[in-house]
Structure formats: C-alpha cells, structure tokens
Design a protein around this motif. Sequence first.
Motif, PDB file in Angstrom:
ATOM      1  N   VAL A  44       0.867  -1.172   0.000  1.00 24.18           N
ATOM      2  CA  VAL A  44       0.000   0.000   0.000  1.00 24.18           C
ATOM      3  C   VAL A  44       0.908   1.228   0.000  1.00 24.18           C
ATOM      4  O   VAL A  44       1.782   1.363   0.862  1.00 24.18           O
ATOM      5  CB  VAL A  44      -0.943   0.024   1.218  1.00 24.18           C
ATOM      6  CG1 VAL A  44      -1.850   1.248   1.164  1.00 24.18           C
ATOM      7  CG2 VAL A  44      -1.756  -1.262   1.295  1.00 24.18           C
ATOM      8  N   HIS A  45       0.695   2.089  -0.985  1.00 20.68           N
ATOM      9  CA  HIS A  45       1.504   3.305  -1.144  1.00 20.68           C
ATOM     10  C   HIS A  45       0.608   4.534  -1.049  1.00 20.68           C
ATOM     11  O   HIS A  45      -0.555   4.506  -1.429  1.00 20.68           O
ATOM     12  CB  HIS A  45       2.177   3.323  -2.519  1.00 20.68           C
ATOM     13  CG  HIS A  45       3.259   2.317  -2.678  1.00 20.68           C
ATOM     14  ND1 HIS A  45       4.579   2.602  -2.454  1.00 20.68           N
ATOM     15  CD2 HIS A  45       3.221   1.011  -3.021  1.00 20.68           C
ATOM     16  CE1 HIS A  45       5.304   1.531  -2.671  1.00 20.68           C
ATOM     17  NE2 HIS A  45       4.501   0.537  -3.016  1.00 20.68           N
ATOM     18  N   ALA A  46       1.210   5.615  -0.582  1.00 22.48           N
ATOM     19  CA  ALA A  46       0.590   6.937  -0.596  1.00 22.48           C
ATOM     20  C   ALA A  46       1.569   7.867  -1.294  1.00 22.48           C
ATOM     21  O   ALA A  46       2.665   7.454  -1.680  1.00 22.48           O
ATOM     22  CB  ALA A  46       0.317   7.411   0.821  1.00 22.48           C
ATOM     23  N   ASP A  47       1.201   9.120  -1.432  1.00 19.41           N
ATOM     24  CA  ASP A  47       2.103  10.089  -2.059  1.00 19.41           C
ATOM     25  C   ASP A  47       3.430  10.179  -1.323  1.00 19.41           C
ATOM     26  O   ASP A  47       4.468  10.408  -1.930  1.00 19.41           O
ATOM     27  CB  ASP A  47       1.443  11.470  -2.124  1.00 19.41           C
ATOM     28  CG  ASP A  47       0.280  11.509  -3.115  1.00 19.41           C
ATOM     29  OD1 ASP A  47       0.228  10.623  -3.999  1.00 19.41           O
ATOM     30  OD2 ASP A  47      -0.559  12.415  -2.997  1.00 19.41           O
ATOM     31  N   GLY A  48       3.416   9.976   0.002  1.00 17.60           N
ATOM     32  CA  GLY A  48       4.628  10.073   0.805  1.00 17.60           C
ATOM     33  C   GLY A  48       5.530   8.849   0.727  1.00 17.60           C
ATOM     34  O   GLY A  48       6.626   8.856   1.271  1.00 17.60           O
ATOM     35  N   GLY A  49       5.085   7.767   0.083  1.00 21.63           N
ATOM     36  CA  GLY A  49       5.894   6.557  -0.036  1.00 21.63           C
ATOM     37  C   GLY A  49       5.131   5.327   0.400  1.00 21.63           C
ATOM     38  O   GLY A  49       3.910   5.348   0.588  1.00 21.63           O
ATOM     39  N   ARG A  50       5.887   4.229   0.591  1.00 19.89           N
ATOM     40  CA  ARG A  50       5.270   2.952   0.970  1.00 19.89           C
ATOM     41  C   ARG A  50       4.809   3.010   2.417  1.00 19.89           C
ATOM     42  O   ARG A  50       5.571   3.340   3.318  1.00 19.89           O
ATOM     43  CB  ARG A  50       6.274   1.804   0.790  1.00 19.89           C
ATOM     44  CG  ARG A  50       5.684   0.434   1.103  1.00 19.89           C
ATOM     45  CD  ARG A  50       6.663  -0.687   0.799  1.00 19.89           C
ATOM     46  NE  ARG A  50       7.798  -0.674   1.692  1.00 19.89           N
ATOM     47  CZ  ARG A  50       7.842  -1.303   2.863  1.00 19.89           C
ATOM     48  NH1 ARG A  50       6.812  -2.003   3.284  1.00 19.89           N
ATOM     49  NH2 ARG A  50       8.930  -1.237   3.612  1.00 19.89           N
ATOM     50  N   ILE A  51       3.551   2.679   2.616  1.00 21.32           N
ATOM     51  CA  ILE A  51       2.996   2.629   3.971  1.00 21.32           C
ATOM     52  C   ILE A  51       3.321   1.267   4.582  1.00 21.32           C
ATOM     53  O   ILE A  51       3.939   1.177   5.627  1.00 21.32           O
ATOM     54  CB  ILE A  51       1.476   2.885   3.967  1.00 21.32           C
ATOM     55  CG1 ILE A  51       1.182   4.264   3.387  1.00 21.32           C
ATOM     56  CG2 ILE A  51       0.916   2.744   5.371  1.00 21.32           C
ATOM     57  CD1 ILE A  51      -0.283   4.535   3.146  1.00 21.32           C
ATOM     58  N   VAL A  52       2.880   0.211   3.906  1.00 19.96           N
ATOM     59  CA  VAL A  52       3.121  -1.145   4.393  1.00 19.96           C
ATOM     60  C   VAL A  52       3.222  -2.110   3.230  1.00 19.96           C
ATOM     61  O   VAL A  52       2.759  -1.834   2.122  1.00 19.96           O
ATOM     62  CB  VAL A  52       1.989  -1.655   5.327  1.00 19.96           C
ATOM     63  CG1 VAL A  52       1.882  -0.841   6.597  1.00 19.96           C
ATOM     64  CG2 VAL A  52       0.668  -1.714   4.604  1.00 19.96           C
ATOM     65  N   SER A  53       3.823  -3.254   3.518  1.00 23.96           N
ATOM     66  CA  SER A  53       3.695  -4.437   2.673  1.00 23.96           C
ATOM     67  C   SER A  53       2.896  -5.427   3.497  1.00 23.96           C
ATOM     68  O   SER A  53       3.021  -5.480   4.722  1.00 23.96           O
ATOM     69  CB  SER A  53       5.059  -5.031   2.341  1.00 23.96           C
ATOM     70  OG  SER A  53       5.813  -4.133   1.573  1.00 23.96           O
ATOM     71  N   TYR A  54       2.081  -6.212   2.818  1.00 23.90           N
ATOM     72  CA  TYR A  54       1.218  -7.176   3.492  1.00 23.90           C
ATOM     73  C   TYR A  54       1.772  -8.560   3.217  1.00 23.90           C
ATOM     74  O   TYR A  54       1.725  -9.046   2.089  1.00 23.90           O
ATOM     75  CB  TYR A  54      -0.210  -7.017   2.973  1.00 23.90           C
ATOM     76  CG  TYR A  54      -1.261  -7.769   3.730  1.00 23.90           C
ATOM     77  CD1 TYR A  54      -1.336  -7.711   5.110  1.00 23.90           C
ATOM     78  CD2 TYR A  54      -2.209  -8.522   3.057  1.00 23.90           C
ATOM     79  CE1 TYR A  54      -2.325  -8.385   5.802  1.00 23.90           C
ATOM     80  CE2 TYR A  54      -3.196  -9.198   3.739  1.00 23.90           C
ATOM     81  CZ  TYR A  54      -3.251  -9.128   5.112  1.00 23.90           C
ATOM     82  OH  TYR A  54      -4.237  -9.807   5.795  1.00 23.90           O
TER      83      TYR A  54
END
Length: 161
Positions: A44-54
């Motif tokens: 899961v990515h946002a404009d600020g970068g990778r949030i998490v990998s699942y």
Amino acid sequence: MAPDLDALRIVADYQFGAGAGPALFPQAESLSVSRSSGGRPRQVHADGGRIVSYGVDGRFTLGLEGGRRLLSALSPPAARVTVGDESEPFVREGRNAFAKFVKGVDPAVRAGDEVAVVTTDGDLLGVGRAELSASAMADFDAGVAVQIREGDGAAETAGDA
C-alpha cells in the motif's frame, strides 16, 4: 477498493493497537494498492511513499511512511524503540539498532514485531523488525535489538543542506 482497506484497517488495529488502522489507511486519502496475481493486496503506497507491505503471514511490514503515520497516531511508547544519539546516524543509514543503545521500548514489543525506531525526542530514524522482546532489549548489553528494514536517511541529508 474500500472493502480491502476496511479489512486492512482491522489487521492494522490488531497488529499495532487501536487507532492504527485509520492512521495507516485514512478514508479520505487515495491510496495505491499493488496486488499479487491472485488479487491479494501486497503493498500500500501513498504520495509520501510505501505505507506497508502485506506479508503472506497476514502481518504488515512497515515502510517509512507507515512508521510516520503510526507515530502520529499512537501515544508513546506504543510500537516504538528509542535509541541514544550514538545510534542515530547508523539507523538512518539502515543499519541495525543494538540492544546496548536502547534507551526505551514499548513493553508490549515481542521478538518479530514491527517497530519504529526513534530518537529520545521522538523523531523517526527507521523502521524494522524487533529481534528481541522488550525485556530482553532492556537486559542485554549486546546483540541486535531491531533489524532495520529502512532508515530515514532523507532526514539527515535534508538537515545537512
């Protein structure tokens, strides 16, 4: 995509504590979810970068953006390992945090948990996997406390400019 994010929020609340799900995956934000060939969420990515990998084990691994979001949502010391100033440049480079330099830790941390590594002022240095439990981090004078996955080297270079 909204039903996926609802499920991911539940997993985040379970893994990191109440409030983590909405902090990591806010309803109002447009997030990019990459998927496996079977349709399962992977990152899961946002404009600020990778949030998490699942992961296939059903647990998240944090990205720096995810670490920032957790720190803003959870009260200290939740999901944190605090290290002394002597560790700061090394952790920012992505090197491991050693038990000898741990100044504080969330008492609920177990070996294998995802944590944010922070300075005594609460600034994010990196994210990674705890290799020791909270009590072991406090007791040991040697060994890796947190295996750093990603250091926040950008903050160091921005401060040097």
